[in-house]
Design an enzyme around this catalytic site. Structure first.
Site, PDB file in Angstrom:
ATOM      1  N   SER A 105      -6.956   5.808   3.714  1.00  0.00           N
ATOM      2  CA  SER A 105      -7.293   4.871   2.052  1.00  0.00           C
ATOM      3  C   SER A 105      -7.077   3.427   2.728  1.00  0.00           C
ATOM      4  O   SER A 105      -7.449   2.502   2.137  1.00  0.00           O
ATOM      5  CB  SER A 105      -5.413   5.237   1.609  1.00  0.00           C
ATOM      6  OG  SER A 105      -5.284   6.109   0.725  1.00  0.00           O
TER       7      SER A 105
ATOM      8  N   LYS B 148       5.251   1.810  -3.108  1.00  0.00           N
ATOM      9  CA  LYS B 148       5.283   3.060  -3.469  1.00  0.00           C
ATOM     10  C   LYS B 148       5.685   2.919  -5.145  1.00  0.00           C
ATOM     11  O   LYS B 148       5.944   2.700  -6.154  1.00  0.00           O
ATOM     12  CB  LYS B 148       6.651   4.511  -3.139  1.00  0.00           C
ATOM     13  CG  LYS B 148       5.958   5.411  -2.985  1.00  0.00           C
ATOM     14  CD  LYS B 148       4.817   5.733  -1.933  1.00  0.00           C
ATOM     15  CE  LYS B 148       4.318   7.214  -2.287  1.00  0.00           C
ATOM     16  NZ  LYS B 148       3.729   7.682  -0.569  1.00  0.00           N
TER      17      LYS B 148
ATOM     18  N   THR C  68      -4.809  13.238   5.354  1.00  0.00           N
ATOM     19  CA  THR C  68      -3.058  13.176   5.757  1.00  0.00           C
ATOM     20  C   THR C  68      -2.803  14.991   6.017  1.00  0.00           C
ATOM     21  O   THR C  68      -2.287  14.862   7.173  1.00  0.00           O
ATOM     22  CB  THR C  68      -2.519  13.631   4.267  1.00  0.00           C
ATOM     23  OG1 THR C  68      -2.725  12.586   3.551  1.00  0.00           O
ATOM     24  CG2 THR C  68      -0.586  14.027   5.000  1.00  0.00           C
TER      25      THR C  68
ATOM     26  N   ASN D  90      -2.991  19.460  -1.101  1.00  0.00           N
ATOM     27  CA  ASN D  90      -3.917  19.562   0.135  1.00  0.00           C
ATOM     28  C   ASN D  90      -3.290  18.619   1.742  1.00  0.00           C
ATOM     29  O   ASN D  90      -4.143  19.377   2.196  1.00  0.00           O
ATOM     30  CB  ASN D  90      -4.365  17.314  -0.458  1.00  0.00           C
ATOM     31  CG  ASN D  90      -5.410  17.559  -1.819  1.00  0.00           C
ATOM     32  OD1 ASN D  90      -6.170  18.344  -2.043  1.00  0.00           O
ATOM     33  ND2 ASN D  90      -5.919  16.285  -2.197  1.00  0.00           N
TER      34      ASN D  90
ATOM     35  N   GLY E 248      -2.644   8.474  -4.429  1.00  0.00           N
ATOM     36  CA  GLY E 248      -2.207   9.360  -5.163  1.00  0.00           C
ATOM     37  C   GLY E 248      -1.613  10.350  -3.850  1.00  0.00           C
ATOM     38  O   GLY E 248      -0.808   9.496  -2.614  1.00  0.00           O
ATOM     39  N   ASP E 249       0.104  10.346  -4.521  1.00  0.00           N
ATOM     40  CA  ASP E 249       0.520  11.639  -3.728  1.00  0.00           C
ATOM     41  C   ASP E 249       1.079  12.659  -4.109  1.00  0.00           C
ATOM     42  O   ASP E 249      -0.186  13.013  -4.690  1.00  0.00           O
ATOM     43  CB  ASP E 249       1.918  10.385  -3.291  1.00  0.00           C
ATOM     44  CG  ASP E 249       2.909  11.041  -2.666  1.00  0.00           C
ATOM     45  OD1 ASP E 249       2.553  10.992  -1.328  1.00  0.00           O
ATOM     46  OD2 ASP E 249       4.531  11.492  -3.520  1.00  0.00           O
TER      47      ASP E 249
ATOM     48  N   LYS F 239       0.985  -1.258   0.113  1.00  0.00           N
ATOM     49  CA  LYS F 239      -0.044   0.149   0.108  1.00  0.00           C
ATOM     50  C   LYS F 239       0.575   1.525  -0.111  1.00  0.00           C
ATOM     51  O   LYS F 239       1.967   1.499   0.764  1.00  0.00           O
ATOM     52  CB  LYS F 239      -1.417   0.015   1.457  1.00  0.00           C
ATOM     53  CG  LYS F 239      -1.689   0.466   1.056  1.00  0.00           C
ATOM     54  CD  LYS F 239      -2.723   0.515   0.446  1.00  0.00           C
ATOM     55  CE  LYS F 239      -4.466   1.745   0.712  1.00  0.00           C
ATOM     56  NZ  LYS F 239      -3.389   3.244  -0.950  1.00  0.00           N
TER      57      LYS F 239
ATOM     58  N   LYS G 262       5.304   3.240   8.349  1.00  0.00           N
ATOM     59  CA  LYS G 262       3.716   4.302   8.356  1.00  0.00           C
ATOM     60  C   LYS G 262       2.918   2.575   8.371  1.00  0.00           C
ATOM     61  O   LYS G 262       1.726   3.413   9.269  1.00  0.00           O
ATOM     62  CB  LYS G 262       4.162   4.989   7.365  1.00  0.00           C
ATOM     63  CG  LYS G 262       3.339   6.439   7.587  1.00  0.00           C
ATOM     64  CD  LYS G 262       2.304   6.894   5.363  1.00  0.00           C
ATOM     65  CE  LYS G 262       3.559   7.496   5.571  1.00  0.00           C
ATOM     66  NZ  LYS G 262       4.117   8.659   4.400  1.00  0.00           N
TER      67      LYS G 262
ATOM     68  N   GLN H  21       7.131   3.754   4.384  1.00  0.00           N
ATOM     69  CA  GLN H  21       5.635   3.585   4.032  1.00  0.00           C
ATOM     70  C   GLN H  21       5.440   2.317   4.642  1.00  0.00           C
ATOM     71  O   GLN H  21       4.702   2.239   5.078  1.00  0.00           O
ATOM     72  CB  GLN H  21       4.989   3.237   2.372  1.00  0.00           C
ATOM     73  CG  GLN H  21       3.897   3.497   2.058  1.00  0.00           C
ATOM     74  CD  GLN H  21       3.225   4.461   2.447  1.00  0.00           C
ATOM     75  OE1 GLN H  21       3.769   5.511   1.932  1.00  0.00           O
ATOM     76  NE2 GLN H  21       2.177   4.376   3.285  1.00  0.00           N
TER      77      GLN H  21
END
Length: 447
Positions: free
Chosen positions: A379, A128, A211, A243, A167-168, A92, A116, A113
């Site tokens: 997410s 990622k 976020t 964002n 998304g990023d 993820k 996290k 990640q």
């Protein structure tokens, strides 16, 4: 300092193999330094080669993305997906479209990640991806054609039980829509293979805000526990204007703070009266430049040079732009100007030298893998809603997000205390995230 022989051996191996990947090396070293007391206490991790496996991705996919621009000319970009660790769940992690994307950047993001996602307590592994494609200045049709070409290759490697991208940077609602549409077209299936989807097609309420809101929930809880304090009455400097920055400003303002900056590629805006969200959101809605802000808001100023934003005096700094945006000099300036809290909305925005300055200056420091975990947390909640074919209210999702961020603070502090580093949120986040993954890796055998 690396003092444990096992840790030193593993890091030396990473340096030998990936010496040309500075961002990845930086992320690995920072984590390994924190983990030394853990591996000393748990010899089973060395016996099972946990660190060696942790720093090596399970899979890296690198591919060509050929697409046609509006002039009919063929353009070629590079695409990446790093599937780093699946010990506790499917891979993820987001997709980033930006000229700065390299294999090193994607690997550092995927490595971070892992921990996290573990910190959220949800069953998600680390991954990622992205491309060196730049959506800025492109037409909607060009972005659509690029996304379709990108997904035509990526779809071979992802799935709701395998790898669930999100998304990023520069991958928002428009890009996710185009990516999802192409996946559905090719695979002929309607599944929760991407998160950050539109509400019309199985997205989650509160995902857009997650976020930025989560960053503020984390910061507020850390302030409460460690300083008996809050956002109320504080001046906040925020970098970025996407964002994360937008919704961090929204929530911090709601909590009683005054956020006085935003930034972009060319420089930053300073508004001594506090950033007006209605103006910022309108600018972002039509993909305009933040320079428009000063044309519309009297008393605001635009300053060239994005790094100079850290010279603005503040109580709290929320870096929400990109990796390594705060170096040692910027950190010293922040501390000298009275900043006592730095919590990270971007991924790895502080250099190792900057972090040392925070420590020396008794700054409350919330590392990215903990402080910005709200996005991937929601997410994960979107994945749950998709599996159940349900949609939770904004309030339900936001309440779950608040609970997750508070738990991350508590678990980080408990882990830090257990290993003799009381009050160290960075070490605690690394340890708490690692132990869950490491124990799962040991339980599953060598794979």
């Amino acid at each position: 300092m690396l003092t444990d022989e096992y840790v030193k051996r593993v890091y030396a191996q990473v340096e030998q193999r990936d010496g040309d990947q500075p961002e990845f090396l930086q992320a690995v070293r920072e984590v390994l330094e924190s983990l030394q007391p853990v591996v000393e206490r748990h010899p089973e991790y060395e016996a099972n080669g946990v660190l060696e496996r942790l720093v090596e991705p399970e899979r890296i996919v690198k591919f060509r993305v050929a697409w046609t621009d509006d002039e009919g000319k063929v353009q070629v970009n590079r695409g990446y997906r790093v599937q780093f660790n699946s010990a506790i769940g499917p891979y993820k992690g987001g997709l980033r479209f930006d000229p700065s994307v390299t294999e090193s950047v994607i690997k550092f993001l995927g490595f971070e990640q892992i921990l996290k996602n573990s910190l959220t307590t949800l069953p998600m592994g680390g991954g990622k991806g992205g491309s060196d494609f730049d959506p800025q200045g492109k037409s909607d049709a060009e972005v659509m054609r690029f996304c379709q070409a990108f997904m035509t290759e990526l779809q071979r490697h992802i799935g709701q039980f395998t790898d669930v991208p999100a998304g990023d940077i520069n991958v928002g609602a428009r890009e996710i829509g185009y990516l999802y549409g192409q996946y559905k077209r090719i695979r002929n299936e309607y599944t929760g293979v991407l998160t950050g989807k539109g509400l019309e097609y199985s997205g989650s309420l509160a995902r857009t805000e997650a976020t930025g809101y989560g960053l503020c929930y984390y910061t507020q809880e850390a302030l409460r526990v460690l300083r008996d304090d809050s956002f109320a009455g504080k001046t906040v400097v925020v970098s970025g204007s996407g964002n994360v920055a937008t919704y961090a400003i929204e929530k911090a303002t709601e909590m009683g703070a005054k956020c006085v900056t935003i930034s972009g590629r060319a420089g930053y805006v300073y508004d001594p009266n506090g950033i007006r969200l209605d103006v910022l959101k309108d600018i972002k809605a039509h993909r305009g430049s933040i320079k428009e802000y000063v044309e519309r808001v009297e008393g605001s100023e635009f300053h060239e040079g994005v790094d100079n934003v850290w010279a603005v005096p503040c109580d709290i700094a929320l870096p929400c732009a990109h990796q390594n945006e705060i170096d040692e000099e910027a950190a010293r300036t922040l501390v000298a100007n009275g900043c006592t809290v730095v919590c990270e909305g971007a991924n790895m925005p502080s250099t190792p030298e900057a972090i040392e300055v925070y420590k020396a200056g008794n700054v409350l420091y919330g590392p990215a893998k903990a402080a910005n975990a709200g996005g991937v947390a929601v997410s994960g909640l979107e994945m749950s809603q998709n599996s159940y074919r349900l949609s939770w209210t904004f309030e339900e999702t936001d309440a779950k997000l608040q609970s997750i961020m508070k738990e991350i603070v508590a678990n980080s502090l408990a882990a830090a205390k257990e290993y003799g580093m009381e009050g160290d949120l960075m070490a605690g986040a690394n340890i708490a995230g690692f132990v869950k993954v490491a124990d799962a890796m040991v339980a599953q055998g060598v794979c």
